[in-house]
Design a protein around this motif. Structure first.
Motif, PDB file in Angstrom:
ATOM      1  N   LYS A 119       3.994  15.906   1.733  1.00 13.22           N
ATOM      2  CA  LYS A 119       3.117  15.648   0.588  1.00 13.22           C
ATOM      3  C   LYS A 119       3.923  15.092  -0.587  1.00 13.22           C
ATOM      4  CE  LYS A 119       3.311  20.439  -0.808  1.00 13.22           C
ATOM      5  NZ  LYS A 119       2.777  21.683  -0.365  1.00 13.22           N
ATOM      6  N   LEU A 120       3.265  14.244  -1.357  1.00 12.00           N
ATOM      7  CA  LEU A 120       3.862  13.635  -2.546  1.00 12.00           C
ATOM      8  C   LEU A 120       3.557  14.454  -3.790  1.00 12.00           C
ATOM      9  CD1 LEU A 120       2.844   9.992  -1.684  1.00 12.00           C
ATOM     10  CD2 LEU A 120       5.110  11.024  -1.427  1.00 12.00           C
ATOM     11  N   ILE A 121       2.354  14.990  -3.854  1.00 11.64           N
ATOM     12  CA  ILE A 121       1.934  15.853  -4.947  1.00 11.64           C
ATOM     13  C   ILE A 121       1.255  17.063  -4.320  1.00 11.64           C
ATOM     14  CG2 ILE A 121       0.489  16.113  -7.012  1.00 11.64           C
ATOM     15  CD1 ILE A 121       0.561  13.040  -7.284  1.00 11.64           C
ATOM     16  N   GLY A 122       1.646  18.239  -4.751  1.00  9.27           N
ATOM     17  CA  GLY A 122       1.010  19.467  -4.291  1.00  9.27           C
ATOM     18  C   GLY A 122       0.803  20.396  -5.474  1.00  9.27           C
ATOM     19  N   LYS A 123      -0.423  20.676  -5.771  1.00 14.40           N
ATOM     20  CA  LYS A 123      -0.760  21.576  -6.882  1.00 14.40           C
ATOM     21  C   LYS A 123      -1.496  22.793  -6.326  1.00 14.40           C
ATOM     22  CE  LYS A 123       0.724  18.938 -10.222  1.00 14.40           C
ATOM     23  NZ  LYS A 123       1.588  19.359 -11.299  1.00 14.40           N
ATOM     24  N   THR A 124      -1.138  23.958  -6.821  1.00 16.81           N
ATOM     25  CA  THR A 124      -1.779  25.206  -6.427  1.00 16.81           C
ATOM     26  C   THR A 124      -2.352  25.858  -7.672  1.00 16.81           C
ATOM     27  OG1 THR A 124      -0.168  25.471  -4.650  1.00 16.81           O
ATOM     28  CG2 THR A 124      -1.394  27.427  -5.305  1.00 16.81           C
ATOM     29  N   VAL A 125      -3.634  26.213  -7.609  1.00 19.19           N
ATOM     30  CA  VAL A 125      -4.305  26.856  -8.746  1.00 19.19           C
ATOM     31  C   VAL A 125      -4.759  28.234  -8.290  1.00 19.19           C
ATOM     32  CG1 VAL A 125      -6.197  26.705 -10.404  1.00 19.19           C
ATOM     33  CG2 VAL A 125      -5.094  24.611  -9.596  1.00 19.19           C
ATOM     34  N   THR A 126      -4.350  29.263  -9.054  1.00 24.13           N
ATOM     35  CA  THR A 126      -4.752  30.637  -8.733  1.00 24.13           C
ATOM     36  C   THR A 126      -5.459  31.325  -9.902  1.00 24.13           C
ATOM     37  OG1 THR A 126      -2.559  31.443  -9.361  1.00 24.13           O
ATOM     38  CG2 THR A 126      -2.918  30.946  -7.024  1.00 24.13           C
ATOM     39  N   ALA A 127      -5.515  30.643 -11.050  1.00 24.15           N
ATOM     40  CA  ALA A 127      -6.212  31.199 -12.219  1.00 24.15           C
ATOM     41  C   ALA A 127      -7.448  30.343 -12.490  1.00 24.15           C
ATOM     42  CB  ALA A 127      -5.294  31.199 -13.432  1.00 24.15           C
ATOM     43  N   PHE A 128      -8.583  31.006 -12.589  1.00 25.76           N
ATOM     44  CA  PHE A 128      -9.846  30.305 -12.758  1.00 25.76           C
ATOM     45  C   PHE A 128     -10.524  30.780 -14.040  1.00 25.76           C
ATOM     46  CE2 PHE A 128      -9.003  31.055  -8.224  1.00 25.76           C
ATOM     47  CZ  PHE A 128      -8.771  29.743  -7.847  1.00 25.76           C
ATOM     48  N   SER A 129     -10.997  29.831 -14.834  1.00 25.18           N
ATOM     49  CA  SER A 129     -11.677  30.149 -16.082  1.00 25.18           C
ATOM     50  C   SER A 129     -13.130  29.712 -15.964  1.00 25.18           C
ATOM     51  CB  SER A 129     -11.001  29.417 -17.248  1.00 25.18           C
ATOM     52  OG  SER A 129     -11.678  29.675 -18.445  1.00 25.18           O
ATOM     53  N   GLY A 130     -14.036  30.630 -16.215  1.00 21.98           N
ATOM     54  CA  GLY A 130     -15.455  30.301 -16.115  1.00 21.98           C
ATOM     55  C   GLY A 130     -15.863  29.907 -14.704  1.00 21.98           C
ATOM     56  N   GLY A 131     -15.129  30.386 -13.703  1.00 22.45           N
ATOM     57  CA  GLY A 131     -15.459  30.073 -12.327  1.00 22.45           C
ATOM     58  C   GLY A 131     -15.014  28.694 -11.874  1.00 22.45           C
ATOM     59  N   GLU A 132     -14.265  27.986 -12.726  1.00 20.01           N
ATOM     60  CA  GLU A 132     -13.795  26.638 -12.420  1.00 20.01           C
ATOM     61  C   GLU A 132     -12.279  26.630 -12.265  1.00 20.01           C
ATOM     62  OE1 GLU A 132     -17.058  24.204 -15.115  1.00 20.01           O
ATOM     63  OE2 GLU A 132     -15.041  24.504 -15.906  1.00 20.01           O
ATOM     64  N   ALA A 133     -11.779  25.585 -11.616  1.00 21.71           N
ATOM     65  CA  ALA A 133     -10.336  25.385 -11.491  1.00 21.71           C
ATOM     66  C   ALA A 133      -9.973  24.100 -12.225  1.00 21.71           C
ATOM     67  CB  ALA A 133      -9.937  25.272 -10.029  1.00 21.71           C
ATOM     68  N   VAL A 134      -8.806  24.086 -12.830  1.00 27.37           N
ATOM     69  CA  VAL A 134      -8.305  22.876 -13.476  1.00 27.37           C
ATOM     70  C   VAL A 134      -6.985  22.501 -12.803  1.00 27.37           C
ATOM     71  CG1 VAL A 134      -7.510  21.802 -15.613  1.00 27.37           C
ATOM     72  CG2 VAL A 134      -9.406  23.441 -15.666  1.00 27.37           C
ATOM     73  N   VAL A 135      -6.959  21.309 -12.209  1.00 24.94           N
ATOM     74  CA  VAL A 135      -5.751  20.774 -11.591  1.00 24.94           C
ATOM     75  C   VAL A 135      -5.130  19.826 -12.602  1.00 24.94           C
ATOM     76  CG1 VAL A 135      -4.817  19.376  -9.717  1.00 24.94           C
ATOM     77  CG2 VAL A 135      -6.749  20.929  -9.276  1.00 24.94           C
ATOM     78  N   GLN A 136      -3.922  20.135 -13.040  1.00 23.83           N
ATOM     79  CA  GLN A 136      -3.246  19.269 -14.008  1.00 23.83           C
ATOM     80  C   GLN A 136      -2.214  18.413 -13.296  1.00 23.83           C
ATOM     81  OE1 GLN A 136      -2.370  20.522 -17.943  1.00 23.83           O
ATOM     82  NE2 GLN A 136      -0.442  19.412 -17.988  1.00 23.83           N
ATOM     83  N   ILE A 137      -2.326  17.107 -13.505  1.00 24.87           N
ATOM     84  CA  ILE A 137      -1.351  16.158 -12.987  1.00 24.87           C
ATOM     85  C   ILE A 137      -0.497  15.724 -14.172  1.00 24.87           C
ATOM     86  CG2 ILE A 137      -0.998  13.947 -11.836  1.00 24.87           C
ATOM     87  CD1 ILE A 137      -3.763  14.393 -10.548  1.00 24.87           C
ATOM     88  N   ASP A 138       0.794  15.971 -14.072  1.00 23.09           N
ATOM     89  CA  ASP A 138       1.733  15.659 -15.147  1.00 23.09           C
ATOM     90  C   ASP A 138       2.391  14.302 -14.891  1.00 23.09           C
ATOM     91  OD1 ASP A 138       1.409  18.164 -16.537  1.00 23.09           O
ATOM     92  OD2 ASP A 138       2.543  19.084 -14.905  1.00 23.09           O
ATOM     93  N   PRO A 139       2.920  13.659 -15.948  1.00 21.49           N
ATOM     94  CA  PRO A 139       3.576  12.356 -15.771  1.00 21.49           C
ATOM     95  C   PRO A 139       4.648  12.356 -14.683  1.00 21.49           C
ATOM     96  CG  PRO A 139       3.239  12.777 -18.090  1.00 21.49           C
ATOM     97  CD  PRO A 139       2.854  14.043 -17.358  1.00 21.49           C
ATOM     98  N   ASP A 140       5.446  13.410 -14.589  1.00 25.40           N
ATOM     99  CA  ASP A 140       6.500  13.473 -13.574  1.00 25.40           C
ATOM    100  C   ASP A 140       5.952  13.490 -12.141  1.00 25.40           C
ATOM    101  OD1 ASP A 140       8.545  13.389 -15.398  1.00 25.40           O
ATOM    102  OD2 ASP A 140       8.905  15.548 -15.390  1.00 25.40           O
ATOM    103  N   ASP A 141       4.690  13.892 -11.979  1.00 24.04           N
ATOM    104  CA  ASP A 141       4.098  13.935 -10.642  1.00 24.04           C
ATOM    105  C   ASP A 141       3.901  12.550 -10.043  1.00 24.04           C
ATOM    106  OD1 ASP A 141       3.880  16.753 -10.611  1.00 24.04           O
ATOM    107  OD2 ASP A 141       1.944  16.663 -11.648  1.00 24.04           O
ATOM    108  N   THR A 142       3.714  11.532 -10.899  1.00 24.44           N
ATOM    109  CA  THR A 142       3.386  10.197 -10.383  1.00 24.44           C
ATOM    110  C   THR A 142       4.372   9.105 -10.768  1.00 24.44           C
ATOM    111  OG1 THR A 142       1.973   9.709 -12.298  1.00 24.44           O
ATOM    112  CG2 THR A 142       0.903  10.702 -10.361  1.00 24.44           C
TER     113      THR A 142
END
Length: 114
Positions: free
Chosen positions: A52-75
């Motif tokens: 994989k080139l980018i792998g993000k894992t989210v384990t904290a959810f706010s309001g039942g939603e997940a936010v995946v953040q892509i940072d400049p260094d990721d791309t």
């Protein structure tokens, strides 16, 4: 960033946040504590997870939603062009659901390199 259907276009080197919600029968189903959401980008649909080139894992959810953040260094080190991504959810009891099936992830050229 632009999302058309499940396809994503973004400018290489930008910061982006993708808000992920899960629905069932037209109703939003909140992500639960103890669950994990995976966002994975690869060159090809047939590569292994270790490729994989980018792998993000989210384990904290706010309001039942997940936010995946892509940072400049990721791309910033990736070439312009089309890659593939999916989003998978694993519930606290181990049930696996692919929320977004394999879709295009396109990196667009940038003009300013900062």
């Amino acid at each position: 960033m632009q999302i058309t259907g499940t396809d994503i276009q973004m400018t290489r080197g930008d910061t982006e946040r993708i808000v992920v919600r899960m629905t069932r029968d037209g109703e939003q189903v909140p992500f639960e504590a103890g669950a994990t959401l995976y966002f994975t980008v690869k060159h090809s649909l047939y590569e292994q997870d270790e490729d994989k080139l980018i792998g993000k894992t989210v384990t904290a959810f706010s309001g039942g939603e997940a936010v995946v953040q892509i940072d400049p260094d990721d791309t910033k080190s990736l070439s312009f062009g089309t890659y593939y991504y999916d989003i998978q959810y694993t519930s606290a009891d181990g049930e696996v659901t692919t929320i977004v099936p394999a879709s295009a992830f396109e990196l667009l050229p940038e003009v300013t390199y900062e």
